[in-house]
Each structure stands twice: as structure tokens, then as C-alpha cells.
Scaffold this motif. Sequence first.
Motif, PDB file in Angstrom:
ATOM      1  N   ILE A 198      -6.217 -10.522   7.164  1.00  0.00           N
ATOM      2  CA  ILE A 198      -6.666 -11.505   6.177  1.00  0.00           C
ATOM      3  C   ILE A 198      -5.499 -12.096   5.403  1.00  0.00           C
ATOM      4  O   ILE A 198      -5.434 -13.317   5.166  1.00  0.00           O
ATOM      5  N   THR A 199      -4.552 -11.257   5.012  1.00  0.00           N
ATOM      6  CA  THR A 199      -3.419 -11.766   4.226  1.00  0.00           C
ATOM      7  C   THR A 199      -2.522 -12.682   5.046  1.00  0.00           C
ATOM      8  O   THR A 199      -1.779 -13.494   4.475  1.00  0.00           O
ATOM      9  N   ALA A 213       2.008  -5.601  -3.500  1.00  0.00           N
ATOM     10  CA  ALA A 213       2.190  -6.919  -2.882  1.00  0.00           C
ATOM     11  C   ALA A 213       3.640  -7.127  -2.461  1.00  0.00           C
ATOM     12  O   ALA A 213       3.923  -7.564  -1.325  1.00  0.00           O
ATOM     13  N   THR A 261     -10.804 -12.337  -0.831  1.00  0.00           N
ATOM     14  CA  THR A 261     -10.206 -13.616  -0.466  1.00  0.00           C
ATOM     15  C   THR A 261     -11.265 -14.565   0.080  1.00  0.00           C
ATOM     16  O   THR A 261     -12.037 -14.204   0.969  1.00  0.00           O
ATOM     17  N   SER A 288      -7.194  -5.874   6.297  1.00  0.00           N
ATOM     18  CA  SER A 288      -6.521  -6.468   5.148  1.00  0.00           C
ATOM     19  C   SER A 288      -5.268  -7.215   5.587  1.00  0.00           C
ATOM     20  O   SER A 288      -4.988  -8.330   5.119  1.00  0.00           O
ATOM     21  N   ARG A 289      -4.506  -6.609   6.488  1.00  0.00           N
ATOM     22  CA  ARG A 289      -3.288  -7.273   6.959  1.00  0.00           C
ATOM     23  C   ARG A 289      -3.627  -8.584   7.664  1.00  0.00           C
ATOM     24  O   ARG A 289      -2.952  -9.607   7.453  1.00  0.00           O
ATOM     25  N   HIS A 343      -4.975  -2.488  -3.462  1.00  0.00           N
ATOM     26  CA  HIS A 343      -4.563  -3.826  -3.013  1.00  0.00           C
ATOM     27  C   HIS A 343      -5.380  -4.254  -1.793  1.00  0.00           C
ATOM     28  O   HIS A 343      -5.812  -5.412  -1.700  1.00  0.00           O
ATOM     29  N   VAL A 344      -5.593  -3.330  -0.858  1.00  0.00           N
ATOM     30  CA  VAL A 344      -6.382  -3.620   0.340  1.00  0.00           C
ATOM     31  C   VAL A 344      -7.783  -4.086  -0.040  1.00  0.00           C
ATOM     32  O   VAL A 344      -8.288  -5.109   0.454  1.00  0.00           O
ATOM     33  N   ASP A 365      -8.780  -5.381  -2.777  1.00  0.00           N
ATOM     34  CA  ASP A 365      -8.717  -6.690  -3.451  1.00  0.00           C
ATOM     35  C   ASP A 365      -8.645  -7.838  -2.444  1.00  0.00           C
ATOM     36  O   ASP A 365      -9.194  -8.919  -2.695  1.00  0.00           O
ATOM     37  N   THR A 366      -7.977  -7.616  -1.303  1.00  0.00           N
ATOM     38  CA  THR A 366      -7.831  -8.708  -0.337  1.00  0.00           C
ATOM     39  C   THR A 366      -9.170  -9.121   0.263  1.00  0.00           C
ATOM     40  O   THR A 366      -9.316 -10.258   0.726  1.00  0.00           O
TER      41      THR A 366
END
Length: 339
Positions: free
Chosen positions: A200-201, A7, A135, A197-198, A128-129, A131-132
Motif C-alpha cells: 500500500i505504501t 516512517a 490510506t 502495508s508495504r 505504523h502498519v 495506520d497505513t
Amino acid sequence: MKRCGAAEFLELAKEYPVFDARTPAEFEDGHIPNAHNLPLFSNEERAEVGTLYKQKSRREAILRGLDFVGPKMRDFIELVEEVSEPPGPVLVHCWRGGMRSSSLGWLLGTYGYDVVALDGGYKAYRNHVLDTFETKLPHMIVLGGLTGSGKTEVLHELAALGEQIIDLEGLANHRGSSFGGIERQRVTQQQFDNDLSRVITELDPSRRVWVEDESLMVGRCRVPHPLFDQKKEAPLVCLEVSDRDRLDRLVEEYGEHADEALVEAFERIKKRLGGERYRRALEAIEAGDFRTAGCEALRYYDKAYGYGLEERDGPIIARLTYDVRPSSAEIARHCIEQV
């Protein structure tokens, strides 16, 4: 050399360059968006070092690795300098945060760079990807409609009006149907995940998020199940465009492609299309009549989309019906008015 988790690393990556020490093949399969590939080993060199590690010893593998890396050290420095002058900072990683990123980090640090390494490497980033995708996007709205309705263009116009969007077809570099990958470079599943993922974050979950009503597979890329499940439950705005306009769009988008590519696209849906429709479509392509072939394709996709609507749990909150399709910008404004 400092180390940090995924993160924090990604926050730093918004400002500083990322250098990926893995092989070109690893990088091509999937990488952190906007990262630079700075491979310590070629694909073949890594295979040789790995074989020595398994069959001989760790020391022999390291020595062979030094044979490969030593002559490249100056090149590494010069390549990084093309992107960022010392002291940086610069970010580095390899597969698991092991010897490759440590070696590259040591070299760059010796030259005067402030180096930050990804703890756990690309493997930690991939966790990490995934996990996103959990969301929650409580204000998601799905933009639906039959094939040829121009949903993707409307989605882009929504973005131009300041709305948040997730463009699944854009991320997959595929327009969704069997024809959607014609003359487009394939995106790997890993890269699709990473880029998604990018997106979404970077979203604000308190605001609306528009997403096109896609199936689970967009070309060869699978939409992550948590996101797909949210999409099935989200409210839908449905575009209803005349068959004439939809067919016009289909002919415009695909009619100029080579006959071989169109035949291959129909071949992929041959079983579901049925033998007679498949034969008529191929005869039409051979005669240069893509409009007739397009009619056969639309009949198939209309039926498939109907099944998809039945499987949705979310409500249809608006139907925007057009006998003559207006501009995508106007439809986008209508969509916003309905929600």
C-alpha cells in the motif's frame, strides 16, 4: 547510535539492511519485509531471562543474558558482515526498542558500523502498519467473477501492463477457497499485514489500483477492515466465464493433489455444502472423478459469491462475458478498455 521513527526507518530500509534482534519465534510470527533475523537469544534463552527478570531481579536477568550473548558476539559481527561491510549503515530493532537492539547497536557501532535503531521497536512498526490501512485509494477497481474465472491470472497480467495491483491471495499465499491452501505454507496474520502495508505504501493513490474481489478472510488471513470497506464501495469489473471453462481450470489447479488433501478441503465446507453434496463429492474423489467433485464445489462457491455481490455497495461498471475464455492477457486489456 541514531534513533528514528517507523516512517523514516522504513525509508532507510529501502536502501540499507535491517537486523531484527528478536527471537526466531517472534520473527516467524511477523517481521519487517526483507529483514534479517539476528536473535540475541534463542526462544528458550529469552524465556529463561524473562523468568529471572520477573521472579528474581533485573540485575540477575541481565547477567544471565550476558552469559548467553557473550559467546555469540563474534558470530553477530560475522553474520552482519555477510550482508554489509562497515561502516554500513545498518538498521536494528527489537520488540520495543529496548535492551536487545541497544546491545546489538552498541556491538555493531563498536566494530565500526553506522547504526540506526527503530525508536519504539517492532511494536512502533506494527502501529505504523495498522495506520497505513487507513490510506484512501480513490481509484480502486475490483476485479470480480465466479470461482474458476482466472481472476488472479488476469490481475497479474494487469500488473504486466503497468497497472497497479494489490494481490491479496499472493500476500496470503492462498488461493481463496477451502482448496486454496493445499500444499501451501501458511502465512501468519502479522506477516500478511506487514507485507500488505508495504504494498500500500508503494502505491500511487492518484492512479488506478486493481484488487481481486475477495471475502474478508483469505485463507486464515483477515483483510483489514478499512481496506475491505473501501473494496466493497469500489466499482467492479465482473468476469463471466462459461461453467465448462471454470470447471476445466478447477480440475487443472487441484485435480492432481492427493485425495486426502481434497477430502480435507471438502470437510471444511461440509456444513455449508450440505450432507448430500458432500457425500457425492467424496464418492467422486474416491472414484478419481474430480470433475464431478469440482461441480459440487462450484455450486457452493457460486451461491456464496452471489451473496457477496449483494452485500457490495459499489456499482458493477462492466461485465466481460466469454463463451470461450481468451488468454488472461487479452482479458486484462479488455478490463483496461472498460475503465
